[in-house]
Motif scaffolding. Structure first.
Motif: not given
Length: 390
Positions: A72-78, A96-105, A127-137
């Motif tokens: 979803p976060t590939v959308l431009k700000p406008d 009042d206590n809504i949970e409004f989630s958005m996936e992001a890369n 955030f879709g992190v998946q791993a902390f090793q650049n070679e795995l990413l």
């Protein structure tokens, strides 16, 4: 659990944004590379689907909204601003206590975009992190690197977004137990309220499936994968996180309320290309392709399929999704939804799983045992078709 009985309208909304910067090698989600896509036409079509949906089933007070994808976060700000104002227009009453989630890369969330998201009501980012090793990413087709992860989280916090989650994966090609240990350590250093940690599934129609069939996908051994899962469970527990669902860990009170809607088999609106929804025991699936979806929404709801869920199927679903949660399923909740005792319907299956040591029974509750968590699919499989095959 009471949505159907009380006649309350759905209180949860899922919205699908199908665009991605690129297609990851393991991904079989309904997603399309962003280049040359008619993004604003899609957002207008989504606006029409929301309008028609709330006309057909008016919303009550919305407790959770989840925007998934794609990215979803590939959308431009406008574009993001238009989309979020559209959501607010058609679903105006928010808890009042809504949970409004958005996936992001990581790498797709600069300060401007995050500001628009926060102003539009988003208060939780995954955030879709998946791993902390650049070679795995690189090896799984992700286009972000580890530095992007830290920058994206810093940006989110700087605009006042603190309910943050990251996804990690294990069982990846060339991943070792030590690599996973390092990823979990680095993830925990971020001190976030929530983590989702999934094992890789090699799905059809993905690059990984093609490589797997050619014997060119260097996956960890089954022993290593089991060691990875045991490691992540013990490490997360030691760090004070509750494993509230097979793949999800949270600090107390920070569980994903939207996902719990699914696991409790409650109603939710499903909007966007390829989205699934479940309202008044009616399931639907939308048309998948971007242009076919846009076209279909001009003349009505963009449905690919819609069907009634029988009581037997609803009961099976209740068990399969409910047992994913560590709190398990409550006999009283089953009786409230179906007017029958859980043992009367699933006595044989429950007895078999208890006898195998994969379920525990405590008062009114059935839940996975520690062993059952490791063999969850065997337990869920016991309830698939248990009634509908009879």
């Amino acid at each position: 659990m009471t949505t159907q009985l009380s006649g309350r309208p759905p209180e949860a909304v899922y919205i699908h944004i199908p665009f991605c910067t690129n297609k990851c090698f393991y991904c079989d989600f309904n997603s399309y590379v962003l280049k040359d896509q008619p993004v604003m036409d899609y957002l207008h079509a989504l606006d029409r689907e929301m309008e028609l949906t709330v006309k057909e089933t008016p919303p009550g007070v919305i407790k959770t909204i989840f925007v998934g994808g794609g990215t979803p976060t590939v959308l431009k700000p406008d574009e993001m601003a238009f989309f979020l104002s559209s959501v607010r227009k058609h679903f105006p009453q928010w808890d009042d206590n809504i949970e409004f989630s958005m996936e992001a890369n990581p790498g797709t969330t600069d300060i401007d975009k995050l500001t628009v998201m926060k102003e539009g009501g988003v208060n939780r980012v995954s955030f879709g992190v998946q791993a902390f090793q650049n070679e795995l990413l690189t090896g799984i087709g992700r286009i972000h690197n580890v530095d992007d992860v830290y920058r994206s989280l810093e940006n989110a916090r700087s605009v006042g977004l603190h309910n943050l989650s990251v996804d990690l994966m294990f069982g990846l090609p060339n991943q070792t137990v030590d690599m996973l240990k390092e990823s979990i350590r680095k993830a925990l250093e971020l001190d976030l309220p929530h983590y989702s940690i999934y094992s890789l599934k090699v799905e059809e129609n993905t690059l990984f499936h093609t490589l797997f069939n050619k014997n060119k996908l260097p996956l960890p051994s089954e022993e290593d994968e089991l060691e990875m899962y045991l490691l992540l469970m013990s490490t997360m527990e030691a760090a004070g996180y509750t494993q509230y669902e097979i793949s999800n860990f949270a600090k107390p009170g920070m569980e994903s309320r939207h996902n719990i809607t699914y696991w409790r088999n409650e109603d939710y609106y499903g909007l966007g290309a390829g989205a699934h929804g479940y309202v008044k025991r009616q399931r639907h699936m939308n048309i998948k392709g971007v242009n076919p979806y846009i076209e279909a929404s001009r003349s009505g709801l963009p449905r690919l399929d819609s069907f009634e869920i029988s009581e037997q199927e609803a009961m099976e679903d209740f068990m399969m999704v409910g047992l994913r949660m560590r709190e398990g399923v409550l006999g009283s909740a089953f009786q409230a939804q179906f007017g029958k005792k859980i043992e009367e319907i699933f006595g044989a299956s429950l007895h078999k799983m208890l006898h195998a040591g994969l379920l525990e029974h405590d008062g009114d509750t059935y839940r996975l045992s520690k062993q059952g968590i490791l063999f969850g699919n065997d337990v869920f499989g016991e309830f698939v078709g248990a009634l509908t095959e009879v």
